[in-house]
Design a protein around this motif. Structure first.
Motif, PDB file in Angstrom:
ATOM      1  N   GLU A   1      41.702  49.176  38.776  1.00  0.00           N
ATOM      2  CA  GLU A   1      40.563  48.874  39.636  1.00  0.00           C
ATOM      3  C   GLU A   1      40.498  49.873  40.771  1.00  0.00           C
ATOM      4  O   GLU A   1      41.516  50.364  41.246  1.00  0.00           O
TER       5      GLU A   1
ATOM      6  N   THR B   1      37.224  45.948  46.314  1.00  0.00           N
ATOM      7  CA  THR B   1      37.191  46.586  44.994  1.00  0.00           C
ATOM      8  C   THR B   1      35.775  46.725  44.447  1.00  0.00           C
ATOM      9  O   THR B   1      35.535  47.445  43.489  1.00  0.00           O
ATOM     10  N   LYS B   2      34.817  46.018  45.057  1.00  0.00           N
ATOM     11  CA  LYS B   2      33.421  46.103  44.608  1.00  0.00           C
ATOM     12  C   LYS B   2      32.513  45.725  45.765  1.00  0.00           C
ATOM     13  O   LYS B   2      32.737  44.708  46.432  1.00  0.00           O
TER      14      LYS B   2
ATOM     15  N   THR C   1      30.240  41.100  47.587  1.00  0.00           N
ATOM     16  CA  THR C   1      31.371  42.029  47.716  1.00  0.00           C
ATOM     17  C   THR C   1      32.642  41.319  47.249  1.00  0.00           C
ATOM     18  O   THR C   1      32.843  40.141  47.525  1.00  0.00           O
TER      19      THR C   1
END
Length: 201
Positions: A50, A164-165, A97
């Protein structure tokens, strides 16, 4: 995902190997899946790496907005999903998020599903952790009736976070800023530069 997949390819390989696979299907399945493309059979090859987009630390409080009105909340979290474990609030990151936090050696995944903390964010409290996760991290216990954490005296803890996002909606894709800055309502097209990977990773 299971280590051994009963795909046509794996069934064919199992048929060729015949009785040699009996009693060791899981072990051989792992080897077959790892070597099918001439890749070494390592734990790393079975994991998806990731991407770390942001790392930092902040003070965090806790909340549980279940739309009951017991703690002054007036409806579902801003993302429109029911309150749940892993749903955190941020004063500035986009809804959706994802990442995880660390506290005293414990790790917990999260997604941003609400806005907050409000006024405390002006004093550096930049993350609101759901009460159940907060209890697990601190060794306390969460009460479903009072929506509070007992067994841990402090209302704030310092956590390390990893993003991570980024969510796709409005919000600042960088270090958090207080709710009063209004970053939660503006689209950020210039997210933070991901940290460089360490030489040991």
């Amino acid at each position: 995902m299971p280590l051994f997949s009963n795909t046509p390819k794996s069934r064919l390989l199992s048929g060729i190997a015949g009785a040699a696979l009996v009693g060791s299907t899981a072990l051989m399945g792992t080897a077959v899946s790892a070597h099918a493309d001439n890749q070494p059979a390592t734990a790393a090859s079975a994991q998806v790496t990731e991407r770390v987009l942001l790392k930092g630390s902040t003070k965090a409080s806790y909340f549980w907005d279940d739309a009951s009105g017991r703690q002054g909340d007036t409806g579902l979290p801003a993302i429109g999903k029911p309150m749940q474990k892993g749903l955190f609030a941020s004063p500035s990151w986009p809804l959706g998020t994802e990442g995880y936090v660390f506290y005293n050696g414990k790790k917990a995944p999260f997604f941003i599903g609400d806005r907050g903390p409000g006024i405390p964010s002006s004093s550096g409290v930049m993350l609101d952790i759901d009460g159940k996760t907060f209890a697990e991290l601190t060794g306390g216990s969460f009460s479903d009736s009072s929506l509070t954490v007992s067994g841990f005296d402090a209302g704030h803890i310092k956590v390390d976070y990893v993003i991570t996002k980024w969510g796709s909606g409005p919000g600042k894709k960088n270090y958090p800023v207080p709710f009063s800055a209004g970053a939660w309502s503006a689209y950020d097209h210039n997210p933070a530069t991901p940290p460089a990977a360490s030489s040991g990773s």
